[in-house]
Design a protein around this motif. Structure first.
Motif, PDB file in Angstrom:
ATOM      1  N   VAL A  28      31.082 -41.030 -17.720  1.00 46.70           N
ATOM      2  CA  VAL A  28      31.312 -41.639 -19.030  1.00 46.70           C
ATOM      3  C   VAL A  28      32.569 -41.089 -19.689  1.00 46.70           C
ATOM      4  O   VAL A  28      33.353 -41.836 -20.265  1.00 46.70           O
ATOM      5  N   PHE A  29      32.784 -39.786 -19.591  1.00 46.01           N
ATOM      6  CA  PHE A  29      33.945 -39.185 -20.245  1.00 46.01           C
ATOM      7  C   PHE A  29      35.133 -38.988 -19.303  1.00 46.01           C
ATOM      8  O   PHE A  29      36.156 -38.447 -19.704  1.00 46.01           O
ATOM      9  N   ASP A  30      34.984 -39.452 -18.058  1.00 47.23           N
ATOM     10  CA  ASP A  30      36.055 -39.362 -17.069  1.00 47.23           C
ATOM     11  C   ASP A  30      36.593 -37.935 -16.959  1.00 47.23           C
ATOM     12  O   ASP A  30      37.794 -37.691 -17.064  1.00 47.23           O
ATOM     13  N   LEU A 105      27.614 -39.910 -25.724  1.00 48.07           N
ATOM     14  CA  LEU A 105      27.523 -40.652 -24.466  1.00 48.07           C
ATOM     15  C   LEU A 105      27.097 -42.092 -24.730  1.00 48.07           C
ATOM     16  O   LEU A 105      27.681 -43.037 -24.186  1.00 48.07           O
ATOM     17  N   HIS A 106      26.081 -42.265 -25.572  1.00 47.40           N
ATOM     18  CA  HIS A 106      25.623 -43.615 -25.927  1.00 47.40           C
ATOM     19  C   HIS A 106      26.745 -44.421 -26.571  1.00 47.40           C
ATOM     20  O   HIS A 106      26.972 -45.585 -26.212  1.00 47.40           O
ATOM     21  N   ASP A 110      28.399 -47.759 -25.113  1.00 46.20           N
ATOM     22  CA  ASP A 110      28.304 -48.989 -25.900  1.00 46.20           C
ATOM     23  C   ASP A 110      29.689 -49.592 -26.143  1.00 46.20           C
ATOM     24  O   ASP A 110      29.864 -50.812 -26.053  1.00 46.20           O
ATOM     25  N   GLU A 111      30.666 -48.750 -26.429  1.00 45.22           N
ATOM     26  CA  GLU A 111      32.028 -49.225 -26.657  1.00 45.22           C
ATOM     27  C   GLU A 111      32.596 -49.857 -25.385  1.00 45.22           C
ATOM     28  O   GLU A 111      33.196 -50.933 -25.424  1.00 45.22           O
ATOM     29  N   THR A 113      30.873 -51.130 -22.891  1.00 35.74           N
ATOM     30  CA  THR A 113      30.135 -52.361 -22.622  1.00 35.74           C
ATOM     31  C   THR A 113      30.659 -53.497 -23.494  1.00 35.74           C
ATOM     32  O   THR A 113      30.841 -54.622 -23.011  1.00 35.74           O
ATOM     33  N   ALA A 114      30.933 -53.228 -24.756  1.00 36.17           N
ATOM     34  CA  ALA A 114      31.463 -54.252 -25.654  1.00 36.17           C
ATOM     35  C   ALA A 114      32.831 -54.730 -25.161  1.00 36.17           C
ATOM     36  O   ALA A 114      33.126 -55.933 -25.206  1.00 36.17           O
ATOM     37  N   GLN A 115      33.655 -53.815 -24.676  1.00 31.54           N
ATOM     38  CA  GLN A 115      34.967 -54.193 -24.154  1.00 31.54           C
ATOM     39  C   GLN A 115      34.826 -55.083 -22.921  1.00 31.54           C
ATOM     40  O   GLN A 115      35.573 -56.054 -22.765  1.00 31.54           O
ATOM     41  N   VAL A 116      33.871 -54.763 -22.059  1.00 30.74           N
ATOM     42  CA  VAL A 116      33.651 -55.592 -20.866  1.00 30.74           C
ATOM     43  C   VAL A 116      33.154 -56.968 -21.276  1.00 30.74           C
ATOM     44  O   VAL A 116      33.625 -57.990 -20.750  1.00 30.74           O
TER      45      VAL A 116
END
Length: 127
Positions: A28-30, A105-106, A110-111, A113-116
């Motif tokens: 998540v945080f790469d 993390l959530h 969520d951010e 997912t919204a971009q996708v």
């Protein structure tokens, strides 16, 4: 979420039946494994200095310092300056509490997912 040697990408994470905290944090945080190890060491040893963490992690101080900079930039750690009796100071580092880290993390997921979802809507009706 770029994948570097030893790191995992989202596809790999989704294939796991039961991914662990380290894998999720890294994806998540790469961040790389040494950064997740540094975060976990801070969780076990709050208020540690770079020298203490380097000893705990069996890593060079400069590498630990770079990991801490990444964690600080992501909001996964904080630091406080402690004055020394003979003069001078030292920084002590503490991991962001787990409930806050989980919330971060959530939010990051969520951010993403919204971009996708937005990107999917931008696809033309005929490809």
């Amino acid at each position: 979420m770029a994948q570097t040697e030893g790191d995992r990408d989202l596809r790999d994470l989704m294939r796991e039946d039961d991914p662990g905290f380290r894998e999720v944090l890294a994806c998540v945080f790469d961040v790389q494994d040494h950064e997740t190890r540094t975060y976990l060491a801070l969780r076990s040893h709050p208020g540690s200095t770079v020298a203490e963490l380097a000893e705990e992690l069996e890593r060079d101080r400069s590498n630990v310092n770079r990991s801490l900079t990444t964690l600080l930039d992501l909001g996964l750690a904080s630091r406080e300056r402690r004055l020394l009796d003979p003069g001078g100071y030292v920084y002590q580092y503490t991991a962001t509490p787990l409930p806050e880290t989980k919330e971060m993390l959530h939010e990051a997921l969520d951010e993403w997912t919204a971009q996708v979802h937005d990107r999917i809507e931008e696809f033309p009706d005929s490809l």
